[in-house]
Design a protein around this motif. Structure first.
Motif, PDB file in Angstrom:
ATOM      1  N   GLY A  32       0.821  -1.210   0.000  1.00 61.21           N
ATOM      2  CA  GLY A  32       0.000   0.000   0.000  1.00 61.21           C
ATOM      3  C   GLY A  32       0.850   1.254   0.000  1.00 61.21           C
ATOM      4  O   GLY A  32       0.582   2.206  -0.743  1.00 61.21           O
ATOM      5  N   SER A  33       1.879   1.234   0.787  1.00 60.03           N
ATOM      6  CA  SER A  33       2.774   2.386   0.865  1.00 60.03           C
ATOM      7  C   SER A  33       3.461   2.623  -0.478  1.00 60.03           C
ATOM      8  O   SER A  33       3.584   3.765  -0.923  1.00 60.03           O
ATOM      9  CB  SER A  33       3.810   2.164   1.962  1.00 60.03           C
ATOM     10  OG  SER A  33       4.703   3.258   2.028  1.00 60.03           O
ATOM     11  N   ALA A  34       3.883   1.561  -1.137  1.00 60.94           N
ATOM     12  CA  ALA A  34       4.549   1.695  -2.434  1.00 60.94           C
ATOM     13  C   ALA A  34       3.592   2.289  -3.470  1.00 60.94           C
ATOM     14  O   ALA A  34       3.970   3.171  -4.246  1.00 60.94           O
ATOM     15  CB  ALA A  34       5.079   0.343  -2.898  1.00 60.94           C
ATOM     16  N   GLU A  35       2.336   1.837  -3.489  1.00 56.07           N
ATOM     17  CA  GLU A  35       1.365   2.380  -4.438  1.00 56.07           C
ATOM     18  C   GLU A  35       1.040   3.836  -4.112  1.00 56.07           C
ATOM     19  O   GLU A  35       0.878   4.664  -5.017  1.00 56.07           O
ATOM     20  CB  GLU A  35       0.098   1.528  -4.462  1.00 56.07           C
ATOM     21  CG  GLU A  35       0.314   0.215  -5.188  1.00 56.07           C
ATOM     22  CD  GLU A  35      -0.938  -0.604  -5.331  1.00 56.07           C
ATOM     23  OE1 GLU A  35      -1.168  -1.121  -6.437  1.00 56.07           O
ATOM     24  OE2 GLU A  35      -1.691  -0.719  -4.345  1.00 56.07           O
ATOM     25  N   TRP A  36       0.979   4.162  -2.847  1.00 52.04           N
ATOM     26  CA  TRP A  36       0.734   5.546  -2.426  1.00 52.04           C
ATOM     27  C   TRP A  36       1.864   6.445  -2.941  1.00 52.04           C
ATOM     28  O   TRP A  36       1.624   7.489  -3.533  1.00 52.04           O
ATOM     29  CB  TRP A  36       0.643   5.600  -0.903  1.00 52.04           C
ATOM     30  CG  TRP A  36       0.349   6.943  -0.312  1.00 52.04           C
ATOM     31  CD1 TRP A  36      -0.878   7.510  -0.148  1.00 52.04           C
ATOM     32  CD2 TRP A  36       1.295   7.869   0.221  1.00 52.04           C
ATOM     33  NE1 TRP A  36      -0.750   8.744   0.463  1.00 52.04           N
ATOM     34  CE2 TRP A  36       0.571   8.983   0.695  1.00 52.04           C
ATOM     35  CE3 TRP A  36       2.683   7.859   0.345  1.00 52.04           C
ATOM     36  CZ2 TRP A  36       1.189  10.083   1.280  1.00 52.04           C
ATOM     37  CZ3 TRP A  36       3.304   8.959   0.926  1.00 52.04           C
ATOM     38  CH2 TRP A  36       2.559  10.050   1.388  1.00 52.04           C
TER      39      TRP A  36
END
Length: 111
Positions: A32-36
């Motif tokens: 999720g952090s990477a996509e954010w």
């Protein structure tokens, strides 16, 4: 490469179910952090027109050829980033992996 995969699988298979669940949740949050972060990078590239400096004619071409993303995914990430600018609680929930990409798209669609 297969050796690394097999070694990693063996290591994970030796974990207790609770520990495996914990490791899985850490990786889920990281995703999720990477996509954010990627969504914000794309938005910054639009704001600064960095893609032009890199020789791409538009953000979609940059995403597809420069980042190996589908145009559809890039568009969705950009839409989400634009919406998240006005939805700080939702942004933080996505960044930390509390909600997944599918849920974020649904929420952004409603917002």
């Amino acid at each position: 490469m297969a050796t690394l995969l097999n070694e990693s699988l063996e290591t994970l298979s030796r974990l207790s179910p609770r520990k495996l669940h914990h490791v899985s949740r850490v990786h889920r949050a990281t995703l999720g952090s990477a996509e954010w972060h990627l969504a914000l990078c794309l938005l910054a590239a639009v704001h600064t027109m960095a893609y032009r400096t890199l020789g791409y004619s538009n953000i979609t071409e940059y995403a597809e050829r420069g980042l190996n993303l589908s145009g559809r995914k890039a568009g969705a990430l950009l839409s989400a980033a634009r919406a998240l600018q006005h939805l700080p609680i939702l942004s933080e929930a996505f960044r930390t992996g509390q909600i997944c990409w599918a849920k974020l798209r649904a929420f952004v669609g409603l917002a």
